[in-house]
Structures are given as C-alpha cells and as structure tokens.
Design a protein around this motif. Structure first.
Motif, PDB file in Angstrom:
ATOM      1  N   MET A  86       9.196  14.517  62.098  1.00  0.00           N
ATOM      2  CA  MET A  86       9.500  13.333  61.295  1.00  0.00           C
ATOM      3  C   MET A  86      10.765  13.482  60.444  1.00  0.00           C
ATOM      4  O   MET A  86      11.069  12.593  59.663  1.00  0.00           O
ATOM      5  CB  MET A  86       8.312  13.012  60.385  1.00  0.00           C
ATOM      6  CG  MET A  86       7.123  12.440  61.117  1.00  0.00           C
ATOM      7  SD  MET A  86       7.454  10.821  61.834  1.00  0.00           S
ATOM      8  CE  MET A  86       7.507   9.815  60.373  1.00  0.00           C
ATOM      9  N   GLU A  87      11.525  14.570  60.608  1.00  0.00           N
ATOM     10  CA  GLU A  87      12.706  14.748  59.762  1.00  0.00           C
ATOM     11  C   GLU A  87      13.722  13.614  59.911  1.00  0.00           C
ATOM     12  O   GLU A  87      14.408  13.269  58.971  1.00  0.00           O
ATOM     13  CB  GLU A  87      13.377  16.101  59.983  1.00  0.00           C
ATOM     14  CG  GLU A  87      13.793  16.387  61.407  1.00  0.00           C
ATOM     15  CD  GLU A  87      12.679  16.939  62.289  1.00  0.00           C
ATOM     16  OE1 GLU A  87      12.890  16.991  63.508  1.00  0.00           O
ATOM     17  OE2 GLU A  87      11.611  17.301  61.772  1.00  0.00           O
ATOM     18  N   LEU A 134       9.735   9.587  55.853  1.00  0.00           N
ATOM     19  CA  LEU A 134       9.219  10.073  54.577  1.00  0.00           C
ATOM     20  C   LEU A 134      10.376  10.317  53.620  1.00  0.00           C
ATOM     21  O   LEU A 134      11.427  10.809  54.020  1.00  0.00           O
ATOM     22  CB  LEU A 134       8.446  11.370  54.782  1.00  0.00           C
ATOM     23  CG  LEU A 134       7.222  11.288  55.690  1.00  0.00           C
ATOM     24  CD1 LEU A 134       6.655  12.677  55.947  1.00  0.00           C
ATOM     25  CD2 LEU A 134       6.166  10.377  55.077  1.00  0.00           C
ATOM     26  N   ASP A 135      10.158   9.959  52.363  1.00  0.00           N
ATOM     27  CA  ASP A 135      11.098  10.251  51.292  1.00  0.00           C
ATOM     28  C   ASP A 135      10.261  10.829  50.160  1.00  0.00           C
ATOM     29  O   ASP A 135       9.629  10.083  49.408  1.00  0.00           O
ATOM     30  CB  ASP A 135      11.830   8.980  50.864  1.00  0.00           C
ATOM     31  CG  ASP A 135      12.879   9.238  49.799  1.00  0.00           C
ATOM     32  OD1 ASP A 135      13.132  10.424  49.470  1.00  0.00           O
ATOM     33  OD2 ASP A 135      13.458   8.256  49.281  1.00  0.00           O
ATOM     34  N   LEU A 139       6.094   6.927  52.008  1.00  0.00           N
ATOM     35  CA  LEU A 139       6.325   6.473  53.371  1.00  0.00           C
ATOM     36  C   LEU A 139       7.323   5.320  53.258  1.00  0.00           C
ATOM     37  O   LEU A 139       7.130   4.392  52.469  1.00  0.00           O
ATOM     38  CB  LEU A 139       5.018   5.975  53.993  1.00  0.00           C
ATOM     39  CG  LEU A 139       5.110   5.454  55.420  1.00  0.00           C
ATOM     40  CD1 LEU A 139       5.358   6.625  56.370  1.00  0.00           C
ATOM     41  CD2 LEU A 139       3.839   4.727  55.793  1.00  0.00           C
ATOM     42  N   VAL A 140       8.409   5.383  54.034  1.00  0.00           N
ATOM     43  CA  VAL A 140       9.456   4.361  53.959  1.00  0.00           C
ATOM     44  C   VAL A 140       9.588   3.699  55.332  1.00  0.00           C
ATOM     45  O   VAL A 140       9.806   4.381  56.335  1.00  0.00           O
ATOM     46  CB  VAL A 140      10.811   4.980  53.545  1.00  0.00           C
ATOM     47  CG1 VAL A 140      11.883   3.905  53.453  1.00  0.00           C
ATOM     48  CG2 VAL A 140      10.676   5.730  52.218  1.00  0.00           C
ATOM     49  N   THR A 152      13.185  -2.968  53.553  1.00  0.00           N
ATOM     50  CA  THR A 152      12.653  -1.628  53.335  1.00  0.00           C
ATOM     51  C   THR A 152      11.405  -1.748  52.475  1.00  0.00           C
ATOM     52  O   THR A 152      11.425  -2.377  51.415  1.00  0.00           O
ATOM     53  CB  THR A 152      13.680  -0.720  52.629  1.00  0.00           C
ATOM     54  OG1 THR A 152      14.853  -0.654  53.436  1.00  0.00           O
ATOM     55  CG2 THR A 152      13.120   0.680  52.413  1.00  0.00           C
ATOM     56  N   VAL A 153      10.318  -1.154  52.954  1.00  0.00           N
ATOM     57  CA  VAL A 153       9.060  -1.129  52.211  1.00  0.00           C
ATOM     58  C   VAL A 153       8.714   0.324  51.955  1.00  0.00           C
ATOM     59  O   VAL A 153       8.765   1.154  52.865  1.00  0.00           O
ATOM     60  CB  VAL A 153       7.924  -1.825  53.008  1.00  0.00           C
ATOM     61  CG1 VAL A 153       6.601  -1.725  52.260  1.00  0.00           C
ATOM     62  CG2 VAL A 153       8.278  -3.274  53.292  1.00  0.00           C
ATOM     63  N   ARG A 154       8.391   0.619  50.704  1.00  0.00           N
ATOM     64  CA  ARG A 154       8.008   1.983  50.311  1.00  0.00           C
ATOM     65  C   ARG A 154       6.543   1.982  49.889  1.00  0.00           C
ATOM     66  O   ARG A 154       6.112   1.107  49.156  1.00  0.00           O
ATOM     67  CB  ARG A 154       8.864   2.474  49.153  1.00  0.00           C
ATOM     68  CG  ARG A 154      10.304   2.669  49.541  1.00  0.00           C
ATOM     69  CD  ARG A 154      11.150   3.108  48.344  1.00  0.00           C
ATOM     70  NE  ARG A 154      12.446   3.543  48.801  1.00  0.00           N
ATOM     71  CZ  ARG A 154      12.745   4.779  49.170  1.00  0.00           C
ATOM     72  NH1 ARG A 154      11.835   5.722  49.128  1.00  0.00           N
ATOM     73  NH2 ARG A 154      13.954   5.071  49.583  1.00  0.00           N
ATOM     74  N   ARG A 155       5.824   2.982  50.364  1.00  0.00           N
ATOM     75  CA  ARG A 155       4.414   3.118  50.020  1.00  0.00           C
ATOM     76  C   ARG A 155       4.185   4.535  49.518  1.00  0.00           C
ATOM     77  O   ARG A 155       4.454   5.507  50.224  1.00  0.00           O
ATOM     78  CB  ARG A 155       3.543   2.843  51.225  1.00  0.00           C
ATOM     79  CG  ARG A 155       2.063   3.065  50.938  1.00  0.00           C
ATOM     80  CD  ARG A 155       1.230   2.527  52.005  1.00  0.00           C
ATOM     81  NE  ARG A 155       1.248   1.072  51.824  1.00  0.00           N
ATOM     82  CZ  ARG A 155       0.560   0.232  52.562  1.00  0.00           C
ATOM     83  NH1 ARG A 155      -0.166   0.666  53.536  1.00  0.00           N
ATOM     84  NH2 ARG A 155       0.609  -1.049  52.345  1.00  0.00           N
TER      85      ARG A 155
END
Length: 166
Positions: A86-87, A134-135, A139-140, A152-155
């Motif tokens: 996932m990098e 991932l940030d 989760l982005v 862009t949605v961040r969770r």
C-alpha cells in the motif's frame, strides 16, 4: 463526451502520474466486466500505457473481449503486489472500453508492445479514477470523475466521521 487517459493527465497530472506509476509496478491486473446475464466477471489483464493513452489488450474471442464488445463498461484494479504493497496506494480505473479497429493504430501498437497475434485492443473512455491510500492513521480516498475537481475523503482510524477535502 469521451475522456481519455490523455484528458485525465491534462486535467490532473500528478494524480495521473501516481496512478500510472502504480499500474506499471506490475504486469498483471484484475479486469471487471459484465457477463451476458449482467453478473460480474473478473479476469487477469495486462494494462499498457503507450502514446499517452491507456490500452487494454486481449486475445480475440476471449470471454472478457466478448463481454466488452457486448457491454463496454469495465473496471481495472491494479495488482496490489506481494503483501498488499500500500505504499503507493491502491488504484483502479473505470469507464467504457472503446474497440480499436484502425489498422494503423493496431500496427503501431503491435510494433511497440509485440503482443501475441492476433489480438484485440481497446482504448478507454474514463468515467472514474480512484486511489485509496494511507496517510499516518488515516485512510485517504481520492476520486476523479470527468469534468469535476478531484474529491478527497479522509477517514481516521477512530470513530470520528470521515471528512471531505476540496
């Protein structure tokens, strides 16, 4: 109106570069098509970027080619690689496959890619490009659709609600 890979690159060059780099990490990816009865079909596929465009090549009369000739809707999910990798995120593109029948385009493609002959070639009319990554602990999800700015949605990993940027 058709939105090609070149249109996506023009509209969102950094996003497009990230997605293309992710696809180019591996040769084989997963194509989703629709069977005659409307149920989904998942098959392996090589995704090729040539001449500034995204191409889907396959053997003629393969089930996936038949699916696309009957109903051009598709989604291609990039191979995550060993261990999930996932990098660079998880990417997929969706849209409509456009059959290439121009002999000149087919010959030019065959010269640069050297596919097994004969082959079936489709260009793409993009309807969606998605990158999930991932940030830190978040989760982005980035989504691009033609004619719209990317979303862009961040969770967060806790119970807080997702938040949208842009």
């Amino acid at each position: 109106m058709t939105f090609t890979w070149a249109d996506f690159v023009s509209a969102e060059p950094r996003f497009a570069e990230t997605v293309q780099r992710r696809f180019e990490k591996h040769t084989h990816h997963v194509l989703g098509t629709l069977r005659k009865d409307g149920s989904p079909r998942l098959t392996g596929l090589e995704v090729t970027f040539r001449f500034g465009e995204l191409w889907l090549g396959m053997m003629p009369n393969s089930r996936k080619a038949q699916d696309l000739l009957r109903d051009p809707r598709f989604a291609v999910h990039a191979n995550p690689g060993a261990g999930g990798g996932m990098e660079d995120g998880d990417v997929r593109v969706g849209g409509r496959a456009v059959e290439v029948t121009d002999a000149g385009v087919l010959a030019r493609f065959a010269e640069t890619v050297a596919p097994p002959l004969p082959f079936h070639l489709f260009g793409v009319d993009l309807t969606e490009v998605v990158r999930t990554g991932l940030d830190g602990d978040e989760l982005v999800v980035q989504v691009w659709r033609p004619g719209r700015p990317p979303r862009t949605v961040r969770r967060a990993s806790d119970d807080s609600p997702p938040r949208e940027e842009g």
